[in-house]
Design an enzyme around this catalytic site. Structure first.
Site, short mmCIF file in Angstrom:
data_model
loop_
_atom_site.label_atom_id
_atom_site.label_comp_id
_atom_site.label_asym_id
_atom_site.label_seq_id
_atom_site.Cartn_x
_atom_site.Cartn_y
_atom_site.Cartn_z
N VAL A 68 -1.80 0.66 0.20
CA VAL A 68 -1.89 -0.57 -0.60
C VAL A 68 -1.37 -1.80 0.15
O VAL A 68 -1.64 -2.92 -0.27
CB VAL A 68 -1.13 -0.38 -1.93
CG1 VAL A 68 0.38 -0.45 -1.72
CG2 VAL A 68 -1.57 -1.38 -2.97
N TYR A 69 -0.66 -1.60 1.24
CA TYR A 69 -0.15 -2.74 2.00
C TYR A 69 -1.34 -3.47 2.66
O TYR A 69 -1.95 -2.97 3.61
CB TYR A 69 0.84 -2.30 3.08
CG TYR A 69 2.15 -1.74 2.58
CD1 TYR A 69 2.50 -1.79 1.23
CD2 TYR A 69 3.05 -1.15 3.46
CE1 TYR A 69 3.70 -1.26 0.78
CE2 TYR A 69 4.26 -0.63 3.01
CZ TYR A 69 4.57 -0.69 1.68
OH TYR A 69 5.76 -0.16 1.23
N SER A 70 -1.64 -4.64 2.13
CA SER A 70 -2.75 -5.46 2.65
C SER A 70 -4.06 -4.69 2.69
O SER A 70 -4.85 -4.81 3.61
CB SER A 70 -2.41 -6.01 4.04
OG SER A 70 -1.29 -6.87 3.98
N ALA A 71 -4.27 -3.87 1.63
CA ALA A 71 -5.54 -3.15 1.46
C ALA A 71 -5.91 -2.32 2.69
O ALA A 71 -7.07 -2.28 3.12
CB ALA A 71 -6.66 -4.12 1.10
N ALA B 83 1.79 2.01 3.87
CA ALA B 83 1.13 2.49 2.65
C ALA B 83 -0.29 1.97 2.64
O ALA B 83 -0.58 0.91 3.23
CB ALA B 83 1.88 2.01 1.40
#
Length: 348
Positions: A61-64, A59
Site C-alpha cells: 500500500v505504500y505509494s501503490a 508494504a
C-alpha cells in the site's frame, strides 16, 4: 549493530531496521513522507548496510507499490545481504478483492510483491490489518502454502488487537500452520498503548515487536518545543490527521524531558527517544525512516550506548498515561501488581 531474535523464531534481525515508506512517494500521505527515487534509495541502503542495518520494511500500500519497486532496485545485486519485510491486506483498489486476507488476495499480493521487489522470496510477510470477513483457517492455510512453496520464510501481523492475535495463534497451533513471530506496532514515548495488552501477550506467546513510527509520527524530532510554532517544513502540517492523536500537554511533557536528557548526554532528541524504545521488553527491531542521508545518520546514533536507569525512569514518568480498564488496577494496587511484576511494579 546489535542483532536480536525475532520473537520465538530463529530469525535474527538488527535492532534498527529501515522503513521504505519514503521510497517512491505518491499521494497526499506518502508523498509528504518523502519521494526518494531509486538512485537516492540505493545510497541510503549503502549507508544502512555499512552500519549493520540489514532489514528493510515496506508494504504494497505504500505509494501503490512504488515503495516495493524502488526498494527492489536499491537492493538489486545484493539480495542475500538483506532481510525483506513487506505487508499486505489494506486496500489496493476499489474492487471487492483488492482488500483483505482472502486466499486469492494473499497469493496475488505475494506474487506482486515478489515481482516488484525483484526477488524469489520474502523473509517476513505480514498482514497489515485484521480481516474479520475471512475465516482464519483460510488465511493461515494460505500463508502455510506460501511458506511451503518457499516464497515466504516467516509470517507476522501489524496493528492487530490482542484477541485477534491470540485467536490467530490458537488456530495456527490447532492446525499446525505457521505461527506469527512478529507484530508490527505503533509504540513511542507518546504512544504507549502497546504496553497494556499487546506487550504482555507478546511476552507470553513469543512475538517480537517491530516498532513503526517510533518518533510519534514525527513529533519527537527535536524540532517541536513548548511555546514554539510548528516548524514550516514539518510534515505534520499535511499528515497529522492520518496519525495517532496526541494532546499538546502530553506532547510537551515528553519533549521537555527529552530536551533535558539531551543536554545531559549530548545526544539528539530522536536518538534518546529511539534508545528508550530499544530497552523496552519484546522489542526486536525499531523501524527508522529517513528522507535524506542526514536524517538517517542522526538516527543511527541511537545505538551503541544506553540511557541510565534514572534517565529511563524520568522518560517513563513523562510518557506515562493512566491505563484503561481492566489494566489500571494492576498498576495502581499492590495486590494486582504483585501478580505481574515485570510489567506492573508494585506501588510504593
Amino acid at each position: 549493530m546489535e542483532h536480536r531474535r525475532l520473537g520465538a523464531s530463529g530469525l535474527m534481525v538488527p535492532a534498527l531496521s529501515f522503513g521504505a515508506g519514503t521510497f517512491g512517494g505518491q499521494g497526499p500521505l506518502f508523498g509528504a513522507w518523502g519521494t526518494t527515487d531509486a538512485q537516492e534509495a540505493r545510497r541510503l541502503v549503502d549507508i544502512c548496510l555499512d552500519a549493520g542495518i540489514t532489514m528493510f520494511d515496506t508494504a504494497d500500500v505504500y505509494s501503490a507499490g512504488a515503495s516495493e519497486e524502488v526498494l527492489g532496485k536499491a537492493i538489486k545485486g545484493r539480495r542475500d545481504q538483506v532481510i525483506i519485510s513487506t505487508k499486505t491486506s489494506l486496500p489496493m483498489g476499489d474492487r471487492p478483492g483488492d482488500a483483505g486476507s482472502s486466499r486469492s488476495r494473499l497469493i496475488t499480493a505475494c506474487e506482486d510483491a515478489l515481482r516488484r521487489l525483484g526477488t524469489d522470496r520474502l523473509d517476513l510477510f505480514q498482514l497489515h490489518a485484521f480481516d474479520a470477513g475471512t475465516p482464519l483457517e483460510e488465511v493461515l492455510s494460505t500463508l502455510d502454502t506460501l511458506v511451503q512453496a518457499g516464497k515466504v520464510r516467516y509470517v507476522g501481523v501489524s496493528n492487530f488487537s490482542g484477541w485477534q492475535v491470540m485467536k490467530s495463534l490458537a488456530t495456527a497451533e490447532r492446525h499446525g500452520y505457521p505461527r506469527y513471530v512478529a507484530h508490527q506496532v505503533y509504540y513511542s514515548l507518546l504512544g504507549r498503548d502497546y504496553e497494556w495488552e499487546l506487550m504482555p501477550l507478546a511476552l507470553d506467546q513469543g512475538l517480537g515487536a517491530i516498532v513503526w513510527s517510533p518518533l510519534g509520527w514525527g513529533r519527537l524530532t527535536g524540532r517541536i518545543r513548548r511555546g514554539a510554532p510548528l516548524p514550516p517544513g514539518s510534515r505534520l502540517h499535511r499528515t497529522a490527521d492520518y496519525g495517532p492523536p496526541v494532546t499538546d500537554e502530553h506532547l510537551y511533557r515528553v519533549t521537555d524531558a527529552l530536551e533535558e536528557i539531551a543536554e545531559e548526554t549530548g545526544k539528539a532528541v530522536p536518538q534518546i527517544a529511539l534508545n528508550w524504545l530499544l530497552q523496552r521488553p519484546t522489542v526486536s527491531s525499531v523501524i527508522i525512516g529517513a528522507r535524506n542521508e542526514e536524517q538517517l545518520r542522526q538516527n543511527l546514533g541511537a545505538v551503541g550506548w544506553n540511557l541510565t536507569p534514572e534517565q529511563t525512569a524520568r522518560l517513563d514518568a513523562a510518557g506515562h498515561r493512566p491505563a484503561p480498564y481492566p489494566y489500571f488496577p494492576y498498576e495502581r494496587q499492590e495486590g494486582f501488581a504483585r501478580l505481574n511484576p515485570p510489567l506492573f511494579p508494585a506501588p510504593c
